[in-house]
Design a protein around this motif. Structure first.
Motif, PDB file in Angstrom:
ATOM      1  N   LEU A  90       0.820  -1.209   0.000  1.00  0.00           N
ATOM      2  CA  LEU A  90       0.000   0.000   0.000  1.00  0.00           C
ATOM      3  C   LEU A  90       0.856   1.261   0.000  1.00  0.00           C
ATOM      4  N   ALA A  91       2.059   1.181   0.565  1.00  0.00           N
ATOM      5  CA  ALA A  91       2.947   2.338   0.617  1.00  0.00           C
ATOM      6  C   ALA A  91       3.906   2.406  -0.558  1.00  0.00           C
ATOM      7  N   LEU A  92       3.784   1.478  -1.507  1.00  0.00           N
ATOM      8  CA  LEU A  92       4.719   1.431  -2.636  1.00  0.00           C
ATOM      9  C   LEU A  92       4.768   2.727  -3.442  1.00  0.00           C
ATOM     10  N   PRO A  93       3.631   3.398  -3.721  1.00  0.00           N
ATOM     11  CA  PRO A  93       3.732   4.662  -4.466  1.00  0.00           C
ATOM     12  C   PRO A  93       4.571   5.714  -3.749  1.00  0.00           C
ATOM     13  N   GLY A  94       4.442   5.809  -2.428  1.00  0.00           N
ATOM     14  CA  GLY A  94       5.261   6.764  -1.693  1.00  0.00           C
ATOM     15  C   GLY A  94       6.728   6.394  -1.707  1.00  0.00           C
ATOM     16  N   ILE A  95       7.029   5.104  -1.586  1.00  0.00           N
ATOM     17  CA  ILE A  95       8.417   4.658  -1.670  1.00  0.00           C
ATOM     18  C   ILE A  95       8.978   4.932  -3.066  1.00  0.00           C
ATOM     19  N   ALA A  96       8.145   4.756  -4.095  1.00  0.00           N
ATOM     20  CA  ALA A  96       8.583   5.058  -5.465  1.00  0.00           C
ATOM     21  C   ALA A  96       8.858   6.543  -5.634  1.00  0.00           C
ATOM     22  N   ALA A  97       8.027   7.387  -5.032  1.00  0.00           N
ATOM     23  CA  ALA A  97       8.256   8.835  -5.116  1.00  0.00           C
ATOM     24  C   ALA A  97       9.567   9.216  -4.436  1.00  0.00           C
ATOM     25  N   ALA A  98       9.833   8.625  -3.266  1.00  0.00           N
ATOM     26  CA  ALA A  98      11.097   8.887  -2.586  1.00  0.00           C
ATOM     27  C   ALA A  98      12.282   8.386  -3.405  1.00  0.00           C
ATOM     28  N   SER A  99      12.127   7.224  -4.034  1.00  0.00           N
ATOM     29  CA  SER A  99      13.201   6.686  -4.871  1.00  0.00           C
ATOM     30  C   SER A  99      13.467   7.577  -6.077  1.00  0.00           C
ATOM     31  N   LEU A 100      12.394   8.080  -6.659  1.00  0.00           N
ATOM     32  CA  LEU A 100      12.523   8.973  -7.807  1.00  0.00           C
ATOM     33  C   LEU A 100      13.298  10.229  -7.435  1.00  0.00           C
ATOM     34  N   THR A 150      15.349  10.574  -4.949  1.00  0.00           N
ATOM     35  CA  THR A 150      16.716  10.230  -4.564  1.00  0.00           C
ATOM     36  C   THR A 150      17.609  10.047  -5.781  1.00  0.00           C
ATOM     37  N   PHE A 151      17.129   9.310  -6.776  1.00  0.00           N
ATOM     38  CA  PHE A 151      17.967   9.056  -7.948  1.00  0.00           C
ATOM     39  C   PHE A 151      18.237  10.345  -8.729  1.00  0.00           C
ATOM     40  N   VAL A 152      17.213  11.158  -8.916  1.00  0.00           N
ATOM     41  CA  VAL A 152      17.405  12.399  -9.668  1.00  0.00           C
ATOM     42  C   VAL A 152      18.342  13.335  -8.922  1.00  0.00           C
ATOM     43  N   ALA A 199      17.892  10.432 -16.426  1.00  0.00           N
ATOM     44  CA  ALA A 199      16.897  10.854 -15.440  1.00  0.00           C
ATOM     45  C   ALA A 199      15.485  10.708 -16.003  1.00  0.00           C
ATOM     46  N   LEU A 200      15.288  11.054 -17.264  1.00  0.00           N
ATOM     47  CA  LEU A 200      13.966  10.906 -17.875  1.00  0.00           C
ATOM     48  C   LEU A 200      13.570   9.433 -17.991  1.00  0.00           C
ATOM     49  N   ILE A 201      14.525   8.575 -18.323  1.00  0.00           N
ATOM     50  CA  ILE A 201      14.227   7.147 -18.418  1.00  0.00           C
ATOM     51  C   ILE A 201      13.816   6.598 -17.055  1.00  0.00           C
ATOM     52  N   PHE A 202      14.519   6.994 -16.011  1.00  0.00           N
ATOM     53  CA  PHE A 202      14.177   6.516 -14.674  1.00  0.00           C
ATOM     54  C   PHE A 202      12.795   7.016 -14.257  1.00  0.00           C
ATOM     55  N   ILE A 203      12.478   8.274 -14.564  1.00  0.00           N
ATOM     56  CA  ILE A 203      11.153   8.805 -14.248  1.00  0.00           C
ATOM     57  C   ILE A 203      10.077   8.037 -15.008  1.00  0.00           C
ATOM     58  N   PHE A 204      10.329   7.716 -16.270  1.00  0.00           N
ATOM     59  CA  PHE A 204       9.347   6.981 -17.063  1.00  0.00           C
ATOM     60  C   PHE A 204       9.119   5.577 -16.501  1.00  0.00           C
ATOM     61  N   ARG A 214       4.692   4.523 -13.093  1.00  0.00           N
ATOM     62  CA  ARG A 214       3.539   3.645 -12.911  1.00  0.00           C
ATOM     63  C   ARG A 214       3.287   3.349 -11.440  1.00  0.00           C
ATOM     64  N   TYR A 215       4.291   3.577 -10.601  1.00  0.00           N
ATOM     65  CA  TYR A 215       4.111   3.298  -9.187  1.00  0.00           C
ATOM     66  C   TYR A 215       3.663   4.527  -8.393  1.00  0.00           C
ATOM     67  N   LEU A 216       3.579   5.648  -9.057  1.00  0.00           N
ATOM     68  CA  LEU A 216       3.203   6.865  -8.371  1.00  0.00           C
ATOM     69  C   LEU A 216       1.692   7.008  -8.329  1.00  0.00           C
ATOM     70  N   LEU A 217       1.216   7.771  -7.364  1.00  0.00           N
ATOM     71  CA  LEU A 217      -0.204   8.085  -7.242  1.00  0.00           C
ATOM     72  C   LEU A 217      -0.408   9.547  -7.549  1.00  0.00           C
ATOM     73  N   ASN A 218      -1.530   9.814  -8.196  1.00  0.00           N
ATOM     74  CA  ASN A 218      -1.889  11.213  -8.343  1.00  0.00           C
ATOM     75  C   ASN A 218      -2.696  11.646  -7.132  1.00  0.00           C
ATOM     76  N   MET A 219      -3.160  12.867  -7.100  1.00  0.00           N
ATOM     77  CA  MET A 219      -3.783  13.411  -5.900  1.00  0.00           C
ATOM     78  C   MET A 219      -5.144  12.795  -5.603  1.00  0.00           C
ATOM     79  N   TRP A 220      -5.727  12.043  -6.560  1.00  0.00           N
ATOM     80  CA  TRP A 220      -7.004  11.382  -6.307  1.00  0.00           C
ATOM     81  C   TRP A 220      -6.819   9.923  -5.893  1.00  0.00           C
ATOM     82  N   GLY A 221      -5.572   9.457  -5.856  1.00  0.00           N
ATOM     83  CA  GLY A 221      -5.334   8.109  -5.369  1.00  0.00           C
ATOM     84  C   GLY A 221      -5.441   7.023  -6.414  1.00  0.00           C
ATOM     85  N   THR A 222      -5.371   7.355  -7.694  1.00  0.00           N
ATOM     86  CA  THR A 222      -5.421   6.349  -8.744  1.00  0.00           C
ATOM     87  C   THR A 222      -4.019   6.171  -9.308  1.00  0.00           C
TER      88      THR A 222
END
Length: 293
Positions: A213-223, A225-227, A273-278, A282-290
């Protein structure tokens, strides 16, 4: 009969006539303003990327021509090939990749448990600890790099990719901890308690229930960090001399390098950096939670 027949449509039309259309028009106007703002921000961010890409794949004659064209005319890979063939570029590119991945692993491995502890446990000084994490980001990178360089020389880690990765981890950890803490706070505690009731241990409940359930937040932190690690230049330039990352290598050669070399270096820094973001989007959430697909 006629009067009754005409009265019924009037009564049916009366509710529509009394509807206030101002809120609907206001919502449409706000939605349009949001779309315009999104397009403006996208154009503001995409314009430099497009110009750097255009210059990196242009001939030297096109770069020196005036007025310059905003459409690709003479497409050529000569500039990019000369940049990649320059001394030290490929090793520094590999160093940047290793430093970015190592920073990502260390930041997630250390920051995720810390964020979980902040979200699930109440202890004395928790708010002060979070404020202290933000204070570490207030220090200029040069202030951290000089004493760390002395420490790494003493420890035998001077001029290594591990030293740069440790510095980048220290820079990324505050944001990683705070992002993961906010995500773990949003995960319902009842789900974790239900997993414990059904026989899961604390570790298995975290791995099977909380972490997905926390994977999108971990993905955002990873994104982030790498950038951050990929684009950081001052700390890498201070800590290394021969094993430099790509930004430090480009910065060290900007004084005597020609203009095409600079554009090719900017494009080489932009693409990974663009490749990593791309890959991570898919693991990120938008503000509506989808989930973004």
């Amino acid at each position: 009969m006629t009067a009754a027949g005409t009265a019924a449509p009037d009564r049916a039309a009366a509710p529509d006539a009394g509807v206030d259309r101002a809120p609907l028009a206001r919502r449409r106007r706000n939605r349009m303003l949001v779309q315009v703002a999104c397009l403006a921000i996208t154009a503001f961010m995409a314009a430099p990327m497009y110009l750097i890409t255009l210059a990196a794949f242009s001939t030297r004659e096109s770069l020196n021509a005036f007025p310059k064209s905003f459409a690709p005319a003479d497409v050529s890979t000569e500039t990019l090939r000369s940049f990649l063939g320059a001394t030290g570029v490929v090793p520094s590119f590999l160093n940047s990749l290793v430093v970015g991945l190592l920073t990502l692993v260390l930041s997630v491995a250390i920051g995720t448990p810390a964020g979980y502890a902040l979200a699930r446990h109440v202890f004395a000084g928790r708010d002060a600890y979070q404020l202290f994490l933000l204070f570490t980001r207030a220090l200029p990178i040069v202030v951290l790099s000089v004493p760390l360089a002395r420490f790494f020389i003493t420890a035998g880690l001077s001029d290594t990719v591990l030293a740069v990765a440790l510095l980048h981890t220290a820079l990324a950890l505050p944001t990683t901890v705070l992002i993961t803490a906010s995500i773990f706070t949003a995960v319902p505690r009842d789900l974790e308690e239900a997993a414990l009731v059904f026989g899961c241990t604390r570790a298995s409940a975290f791995r099977q229930v909380v972490a997905p359930l926390a994977l999108p937040g971990i993905a955002a932190a990873s994104l982030f960090t790498f950038v951050l690690s990929w684009n950081e230049v001052l700390g890498a330039a201070v800590l290394t001399l021969t094993n430099r990352t790509l930004p430090a290598q480009v910065l060290g050669s900007l004084q005597w390098s020609p203009l095409p070399y600079r554009f090719a270096g900017g494009f080489a820094l932009l693409v990974p950096a663009l490749i990593f973001i791309f890959v991570m989007r898919r693991y990120l959430l938008n503000m509506w939670g989808t989930t973004l697909r």
